[in-house]
Design a protein around this motif. Sequence first.
Motif, mmCIF file in Angstrom:
data_model
loop_
_atom_site.group_PDB
_atom_site.id
_atom_site.type_symbol
_atom_site.label_atom_id
_atom_site.label_comp_id
_atom_site.label_asym_id
_atom_site.label_seq_id
_atom_site.Cartn_x
_atom_site.Cartn_y
_atom_site.Cartn_z
ATOM 1 N N ALA A 25 0.855 -1.188 0.000
ATOM 2 C CA ALA A 25 0.000 0.000 0.000
ATOM 3 C C ALA A 25 0.891 1.238 0.000
ATOM 4 O O ALA A 25 2.106 1.142 0.182
ATOM 5 C CB ALA A 25 -0.886 -0.011 1.240
ATOM 6 N N ARG A 26 0.284 2.402 -0.199
ATOM 7 C CA ARG A 26 1.064 3.646 -0.181
ATOM 8 C C ARG A 26 1.880 3.712 1.099
ATOM 9 O O ARG A 26 1.413 3.344 2.175
ATOM 10 C CB ARG A 26 0.148 4.853 -0.322
ATOM 11 C CG ARG A 26 -0.698 5.142 0.877
ATOM 12 C CD ARG A 26 -1.619 6.345 0.684
ATOM 13 N NE ARG A 26 -2.760 6.050 -0.128
ATOM 14 C CZ ARG A 26 -3.982 5.817 0.352
ATOM 15 N NH1 ARG A 26 -4.214 5.860 1.656
ATOM 16 N NH2 ARG A 26 -4.972 5.554 -0.462
ATOM 17 N N HIS A 27 3.123 4.172 0.962
ATOM 18 C CA HIS A 27 4.012 4.299 2.110
ATOM 19 C C HIS A 27 5.138 5.256 1.766
ATOM 20 O O HIS A 27 5.317 5.622 0.611
ATOM 21 C CB HIS A 27 4.578 2.934 2.537
ATOM 22 C CG HIS A 27 5.416 2.286 1.493
ATOM 23 N ND1 HIS A 27 4.888 1.500 0.497
ATOM 24 C CD2 HIS A 27 6.747 2.319 1.256
ATOM 25 C CE1 HIS A 27 5.856 1.060 -0.287
ATOM 26 N NE2 HIS A 27 7.010 1.558 0.152
ATOM 27 N N ILE A 28 5.877 5.639 2.800
ATOM 28 C CA ILE A 28 6.954 6.601 2.597
ATOM 29 C C ILE A 28 8.214 6.162 3.345
ATOM 30 O O ILE A 28 8.137 5.561 4.414
ATOM 31 C CB ILE A 28 6.516 8.026 3.034
ATOM 32 C CG1 ILE A 28 7.522 9.085 2.583
ATOM 33 C CG2 ILE A 28 6.234 8.088 4.531
ATOM 34 C CD1 ILE A 28 6.978 10.499 2.624
ATOM 35 N N HIS A 29 9.350 6.444 2.723
ATOM 36 C CA HIS A 29 10.665 6.278 3.332
ATOM 37 C C HIS A 29 11.193 7.691 3.556
ATOM 38 O O HIS A 29 11.146 8.509 2.627
ATOM 39 C CB HIS A 29 11.615 5.531 2.390
ATOM 40 C CG HIS A 29 11.096 4.204 1.935
ATOM 41 N ND1 HIS A 29 11.261 3.050 2.663
ATOM 42 C CD2 HIS A 29 10.420 3.845 0.812
ATOM 43 C CE1 HIS A 29 10.718 2.034 2.006
ATOM 44 N NE2 HIS A 29 10.197 2.491 0.883
ATOM 45 N N ILE A 85 5.158 5.215 7.576
ATOM 46 C CA ILE A 85 6.582 5.372 7.290
ATOM 47 C C ILE A 85 7.228 3.997 7.431
ATOM 48 O O ILE A 85 6.937 3.260 8.383
ATOM 49 C CB ILE A 85 7.235 6.364 8.270
ATOM 50 C CG1 ILE A 85 6.564 7.738 8.173
ATOM 51 C CG2 ILE A 85 8.743 6.463 8.009
ATOM 52 C CD1 ILE A 85 6.931 8.684 9.287
ATOM 53 N N LEU A 86 8.100 3.653 6.485
ATOM 54 C CA LEU A 86 8.870 2.421 6.577
ATOM 55 C C LEU A 86 10.303 2.770 6.935
ATOM 56 O O LEU A 86 10.881 3.708 6.391
ATOM 57 C CB LEU A 86 8.828 1.641 5.255
ATOM 58 C CG LEU A 86 7.437 1.233 4.751
ATOM 59 C CD1 LEU A 86 7.561 0.326 3.533
ATOM 60 C CD2 LEU A 86 6.597 0.572 5.834
ATOM 61 N N GLY A 87 10.856 2.014 7.849
ATOM 62 C CA GLY A 87 12.217 2.264 8.292
ATOM 63 C C GLY A 87 13.136 1.124 7.934
ATOM 64 O O GLY A 87 12.682 0.091 7.456
#
Length: 190
Positions: free
Chosen positions: A11-15, A63-65
């Motif tokens: 799904a939509r995500h951000i780094h 947010i993905l880390g």
Amino acid sequence: MVKKVPVGVSARHIHLAQEHVEILFGQGAELTEFKPLSQPGQYAANETVEVIGPKGSFGKVRILGPVRKRTQLEVSRTDAFSLGINPPLRESGDIAGSAGITLKGPAGEVAIEEGVIVAARHIHFHTSDAERWGIADKQQLSVRLTGERGVVLENVIARVSPEFALDMHIDTDEANAAGAKTGDEAEIIG
């Protein structure tokens, strides 16, 4: 030989880059782990941001880390229409000349000039899996999804590294078109 791979729907995500973590969440802020992801060392963070485009916005984008060198938002084509932007289809990390967006967190807001992409579908291969199946890094593959609306996906990029775990990543548009979900199996057919 049958080549089956697990499916992960993205799904939509951000780094985020560390500088943007601190603008959005406060000086010295760090991401905290909510749950691990399929790729070793990567995780979904507890923190979320709002992404704001010229036409619409999405709140609570995960947010993905861990943090990255550059901020990158990955959306589906449908998400892009809702935001009012036209991001290019790219491999993760290839953000030069891509779309921009505004990010809002509890401590601040930042407009990024580039960094929004529609992520190209891909399969992460551990080096040993790729060798066993004769697959090279960056090779274009054909993959069959056998969901309730089964489809064959072309141009699936092989990404090979000793740091990867076997997993195919498709976005929500692709998964919905095939009736596929995380945990399904796909078959490499060419």
